[in-house]
Design an enzyme around this catalytic site. Sequence first.
Site, PDB file in Angstrom:
ATOM      1  N   VAL A  76       0.735  -1.201   0.005  1.00  0.00           N
ATOM      2  CA  VAL A  76       0.040  -0.129   0.011  1.00  0.00           C
ATOM      3  C   VAL A  76       0.773   1.254  -0.044  1.00  0.00           C
ATOM      4  O   VAL A  76       0.460   2.410  -0.782  1.00  0.00           O
ATOM      5  CB  VAL A  76      -0.867  -0.009   1.303  1.00  0.00           C
ATOM      6  CG1 VAL A  76      -1.653   1.287   1.313  1.00  0.00           C
ATOM      7  CG2 VAL A  76      -1.955  -1.109   1.187  1.00  0.00           C
ATOM      8  N   CYS A  77       2.032   1.361   0.699  1.00  0.00           N
ATOM      9  CA  CYS A  77       2.828   2.443   0.942  1.00  0.00           C
ATOM     10  C   CYS A  77       3.242   3.026  -0.440  1.00  0.00           C
ATOM     11  O   CYS A  77       3.070   4.199  -0.595  1.00  0.00           O
ATOM     12  CB  CYS A  77       4.083   2.044   1.750  1.00  0.00           C
ATOM     13  SG  CYS A  77       3.463   1.334   3.270  1.00  0.00           S
ATOM     14  N   PRO A  78       3.953   2.221  -1.445  1.00  0.00           N
ATOM     15  CA  PRO A  78       4.362   2.810  -2.554  1.00  0.00           C
ATOM     16  C   PRO A  78       3.141   3.608  -3.358  1.00  0.00           C
ATOM     17  O   PRO A  78       3.551   4.717  -4.164  1.00  0.00           O
ATOM     18  CB  PRO A  78       4.989   1.847  -3.301  1.00  0.00           C
ATOM     19  CG  PRO A  78       4.473   0.617  -3.018  1.00  0.00           C
ATOM     20  CD  PRO A  78       3.969   1.005  -1.535  1.00  0.00           C
ATOM     21  N   GLU A 114       0.772   5.310  -2.282  1.00  0.00           N
ATOM     22  CA  GLU A 114       0.458   6.715  -1.416  1.00  0.00           C
ATOM     23  C   GLU A 114       1.527   7.485  -1.826  1.00  0.00           C
ATOM     24  O   GLU A 114       1.499   8.591  -2.201  1.00  0.00           O
ATOM     25  CB  GLU A 114       0.370   6.659   0.111  1.00  0.00           C
ATOM     26  CG  GLU A 114      -0.740   5.489   0.515  1.00  0.00           C
ATOM     27  CD  GLU A 114      -0.695   5.768   2.123  1.00  0.00           C
ATOM     28  OE1 GLU A 114      -1.950   5.969   2.681  1.00  0.00           O
ATOM     29  OE2 GLU A 114       0.285   5.062   2.717  1.00  0.00           O
ATOM     30  N   ILE A 115       2.988   7.097  -1.657  1.00  0.00           N
ATOM     31  CA  ILE A 115       4.033   7.623  -1.873  1.00  0.00           C
ATOM     32  C   ILE A 115       3.939   8.302  -3.442  1.00  0.00           C
ATOM     33  O   ILE A 115       4.192   9.658  -3.657  1.00  0.00           O
ATOM     34  CB  ILE A 115       5.212   7.158  -1.761  1.00  0.00           C
ATOM     35  CG1 ILE A 115       5.409   6.643  -0.087  1.00  0.00           C
ATOM     36  CG2 ILE A 115       6.550   7.876  -2.150  1.00  0.00           C
ATOM     37  CD1 ILE A 115       6.405   5.727   0.409  1.00  0.00           C
TER      38      ILE A 115
END
Length: 194
Positions: free
Chosen positions: A61-63, A65-66
């Site tokens: 999920v993190c990438p 958002e980034i």
Amino acid sequence: MSNKTASVGSKFPEFKKKAVVAAALSADAPGKEFADITNGIHTESNQWMVMFWWPKDFTFVCPTEIAAFNNVYGEFADRDTVLIGASTDSEFVHLAWRRENSDLRDLKFPMLADTSKSLAEELGILQAEEKIAYRATFIVDPQGIIRWVNVNDLSVGRNVEEVLRVLDALQTDELCPCNWKKGEETLTAQMQEA
């Protein structure tokens, strides 16, 4: 989350942390991948700051958002706002992830490394079991006061357009109704007679 909590109206904690800087992968910047970042990055230039946190590098999920924040980086710059991404991973892990993930190679903002977990703990966003940061977003005004906090569970990505909408509303210094968007009318408080 920890017992400490940095909330709306409180001063954003002072910090000095290593970060992978925006030009880290530029061919003309070898050896300049890292820099110290402090809260002065925005207060000394009288700018707003948006700091968003993710739990772990090399995840799923993190990438998304980034990359979403990076795609609208110009929108934050147009609003005189410094954008900083952060997690409790080290600057070396950040750099390796940027080199490995094509969506992260051309980031325009620094990736802060809170390896001591001290800033995440002071902000009250440190998950108890794994000691990683929740998906938290802070909007901080030029005087260093937290004006908005949003914290998502580890499994749910945030809405970057909502961060921009709230930033716009805060920068009006007016009363903004539900679902207000930039360019729409703000509210006027009027005294009612009894």
